[in-house]
Design a protein around this motif. Structure first.
Motif, mmCIF file in Angstrom:
data_model
loop_
_atom_site.group_PDB
_atom_site.id
_atom_site.type_symbol
_atom_site.label_atom_id
_atom_site.label_comp_id
_atom_site.label_asym_id
_atom_site.label_seq_id
_atom_site.Cartn_x
_atom_site.Cartn_y
_atom_site.Cartn_z
ATOM 1 N N ARG A 123 1.108 14.311 19.180
ATOM 2 C CA ARG A 123 0.946 15.498 19.911
ATOM 3 C C ARG A 123 2.112 16.401 20.255
ATOM 4 O O ARG A 123 2.111 17.544 20.293
ATOM 5 C CB ARG A 123 0.226 14.851 21.351
ATOM 6 N N LYS A 124 3.164 15.748 20.628
ATOM 7 C CA LYS A 124 4.392 16.334 20.749
ATOM 8 C C LYS A 124 4.971 17.053 19.452
ATOM 9 O O LYS A 124 5.474 18.115 19.572
ATOM 10 C CB LYS A 124 5.729 15.486 21.310
ATOM 11 N N ALA A 125 4.616 16.415 18.232
ATOM 12 C CA ALA A 125 5.050 17.214 17.119
ATOM 13 C C ALA A 125 3.981 18.303 16.714
ATOM 14 O O ALA A 125 4.429 19.090 15.783
ATOM 15 C CB ALA A 125 5.157 16.002 15.890
ATOM 16 N N GLY A 126 2.954 18.389 17.334
ATOM 17 C CA GLY A 126 1.990 19.470 16.937
ATOM 18 C C GLY A 126 1.324 19.440 15.563
ATOM 19 O O GLY A 126 0.965 20.382 14.955
ATOM 20 N N LEU A 127 1.111 18.336 15.043
ATOM 21 C CA LEU A 127 0.593 18.105 13.851
ATOM 22 C C LEU A 127 -0.933 17.709 13.760
ATOM 23 O O LEU A 127 -1.283 16.786 14.404
ATOM 24 C CB LEU A 127 1.625 16.933 12.769
ATOM 25 N N ASP A 128 -1.590 18.503 13.165
ATOM 26 C CA ASP A 128 -3.156 17.957 13.084
ATOM 27 C C ASP A 128 -3.500 17.327 11.919
ATOM 28 O O ASP A 128 -4.574 16.807 11.873
ATOM 29 C CB ASP A 128 -3.815 19.473 13.008
ATOM 30 N N ASN A 129 -2.853 17.351 10.900
ATOM 31 C CA ASN A 129 -3.155 16.502 9.588
ATOM 32 C C ASN A 129 -2.921 15.083 9.889
ATOM 33 O O ASN A 129 -2.481 14.278 8.790
ATOM 34 C CB ASN A 129 -2.758 17.172 8.497
ATOM 35 N N VAL A 130 -2.733 14.408 10.954
ATOM 36 C CA VAL A 130 -2.571 13.150 11.054
ATOM 37 C C VAL A 130 -3.713 12.605 11.856
ATOM 38 O O VAL A 130 -4.080 12.756 12.741
ATOM 39 C CB VAL A 130 -1.335 12.973 11.972
ATOM 40 N N GLU A 131 -3.991 10.944 11.457
ATOM 41 C CA GLU A 131 -4.776 10.318 12.143
ATOM 42 C C GLU A 131 -4.316 8.854 11.985
ATOM 43 O O GLU A 131 -4.016 8.081 11.050
ATOM 44 C CB GLU A 131 -6.222 10.324 11.379
ATOM 45 N N PHE A 132 -4.447 8.085 13.411
ATOM 46 C CA PHE A 132 -3.813 7.004 13.660
ATOM 47 C C PHE A 132 -4.935 6.040 13.964
ATOM 48 O O PHE A 132 -5.754 6.356 14.579
ATOM 49 C CB PHE A 132 -2.879 6.803 14.723
ATOM 50 N N LEU A 133 -5.043 4.988 12.943
ATOM 51 C CA LEU A 133 -6.289 3.829 12.825
ATOM 52 C C LEU A 133 -5.749 2.751 13.513
ATOM 53 O O LEU A 133 -4.582 2.203 13.444
ATOM 54 C CB LEU A 133 -6.743 3.763 11.646
ATOM 55 N N LYS A 134 -6.587 2.068 14.176
ATOM 56 C CA LYS A 134 -6.371 0.479 14.705
ATOM 57 C C LYS A 134 -7.104 -0.329 13.490
ATOM 58 O O LYS A 134 -8.257 -0.093 13.337
ATOM 59 C CB LYS A 134 -6.959 0.508 16.209
ATOM 60 N N GLY A 135 -6.232 -1.387 13.411
ATOM 61 C CA GLY A 135 -6.707 -2.122 12.272
ATOM 62 C C GLY A 135 -5.548 -3.324 11.812
ATOM 63 O O GLY A 135 -4.219 -2.829 12.306
ATOM 64 N N GLU A 136 -5.872 -4.293 10.920
ATOM 65 C CA GLU A 136 -4.915 -5.065 10.292
ATOM 66 C C GLU A 136 -4.573 -4.685 8.941
ATOM 67 O O GLU A 136 -5.659 -4.047 8.238
ATOM 68 C CB GLU A 136 -5.441 -6.339 10.457
ATOM 69 N N ILE A 137 -3.536 -4.802 8.365
ATOM 70 C CA ILE A 137 -3.132 -4.562 7.145
ATOM 71 C C ILE A 137 -3.833 -5.363 6.084
ATOM 72 O O ILE A 137 -3.927 -5.010 4.988
ATOM 73 C CB ILE A 137 -1.612 -4.271 6.873
ATOM 74 N N GLU A 138 -4.380 -6.404 6.593
ATOM 75 C CA GLU A 138 -4.966 -7.311 5.580
ATOM 76 C C GLU A 138 -6.511 -6.890 5.374
ATOM 77 O O GLU A 138 -7.437 -7.412 4.660
ATOM 78 C CB GLU A 138 -5.097 -8.800 6.287
ATOM 79 N N ALA A 139 -6.857 -5.855 6.084
ATOM 80 C CA ALA A 139 -8.463 -5.469 6.236
ATOM 81 C C ALA A 139 -8.346 -3.855 6.560
ATOM 82 O O ALA A 139 -8.881 -3.367 7.636
ATOM 83 C CB ALA A 139 -9.263 -6.353 7.133
ATOM 84 N N ILE A 140 -8.033 -3.200 5.665
ATOM 85 C CA ILE A 140 -7.810 -1.623 5.923
ATOM 86 C C ILE A 140 -8.928 -0.898 6.295
ATOM 87 O O ILE A 140 -9.886 -1.014 5.357
ATOM 88 C CB ILE A 140 -6.712 -1.167 4.692
#
Length: 283
Positions: A123-140
């Protein structure tokens, strides 16, 4: 180091949650900083001033990596990038800049506190083309063949099931997609006691692979064009205070550690749909 995979996950989750909360309340977080005075030689000086410009200070303070995959991976406008274990989001935000508004940068993390910090940094960086996902790297939590490039900053070494991580990375990459991560790697035979103590210092419970094992696991997952390039070799002097505090004779162990522990840039490519491996110039 715990043998049970779930125990490892729980400890890593707790440690990274604590790190995120520390940054959110005005502190700094660094994998080795609690053990060493001043800046950690593992996590310091990884990003240059041009990269830091325009990004929230919290994104830099929450960096727990040992490398800078965004400086070495080749990213093009319009591509989709996935950062495994995205933490405070620094590498996701840098990637989003490079792939531009027609591209997309995903960050994947299992820690609620880190995800909250990363989304605030976005939000502070003002970037719209970003999405953060919750999960584990063993099950993307992404579909097959959905990502052009996978990056990661010294997170895969924390997984208790690296084979599964690499299979998942291969699954979500598009044919011809690139694997371009920084990770802690070891080289050659190392006494188990030294491996345990140094890796605890280097990587916060790091279960680093020997470079030959890393190459073999990538190949078993289906990758081609595999290479590991050392980017920062750890010297015994870097770890002297930490190891001495554990009652270890550092001078006696120094010859055994020389050139055995390093941060490396790990590259690999998923073959194309026709089985061909596209030419690669930079990552």
């Amino acid at each position: 180091m715990p043998n049970d995979v779930q125990d490892v996950k729980d400890i890593v989750r707790e440690k990274y949650a604590s790190a995120a909360l520390k940054v959110a309340t005005g502190g700094a977080s660094c994998c080795g900083a609690s053990a060493l005075p001043g800046a950690s030689p593992i996590t310091s000086n990884l990003y240059d001033a041009a990269q830091e410009q325009g990004l929230p200070a919290e994104a830099m303070l929450a960096s727990l990596g040992c490398g800078n995959p965004t400086a070495l991976a080749q990213l093009s406008p319009g591509e989709t990038v996935l950062d495994l274990g995205s933490g405070g989001g620094i590498d996701v935000l840098l990637s989003a800049r490079r792939v531009g508004p027609t591209g997309k940068a995903y960050g994947l993390d299992m820690t609620d506190e880190m995800l909250a910090l990363a989304r605030d940094n976005q939000r502070k960086a003002g970037l719209d083309n970003v999405e953060f996902l919750k999960g584990e790297i063993e099950a993307i939590p992404l579909p097959d063949h959905s990502v052009d490039v996978i990056i990661s900053n010294c997170v895969i070494n924390l997984s208790g099931d690296k084979d599964r991580v690499l299979r998942e990375a291969f699954r979500v990459l598009k044919p011809g997609g690139r694997f371009a991560v920084s990770d802690v790697v070891t080289r050659g035979e190392i006494p188990e006691a030294l491996r345990r103590d140094v890796l605890l210092w280097v990587g916060c419970l790091a279960g680093a692979l020997d470079e030959a094992d890393y190459v073999a696991k990538l190949a078993a997952a289906g990758f081609a064009q595999i290479s590991i390039e050392p980017t920062r070799v750890y010297d015994i002097e870097d770890a002297r205070e930490f190891l001495t505090g554990k009652g270890i004779d550092v001078d006696a162990l120094a010859p055994q550690m020389q050139d055995k522990f390093f941060s490396g840039f790990v590259r690999a490519t998923k073959p194309g749909a026709d089985g061909e491996v596209p030419a690669r110039c930079c990552g």
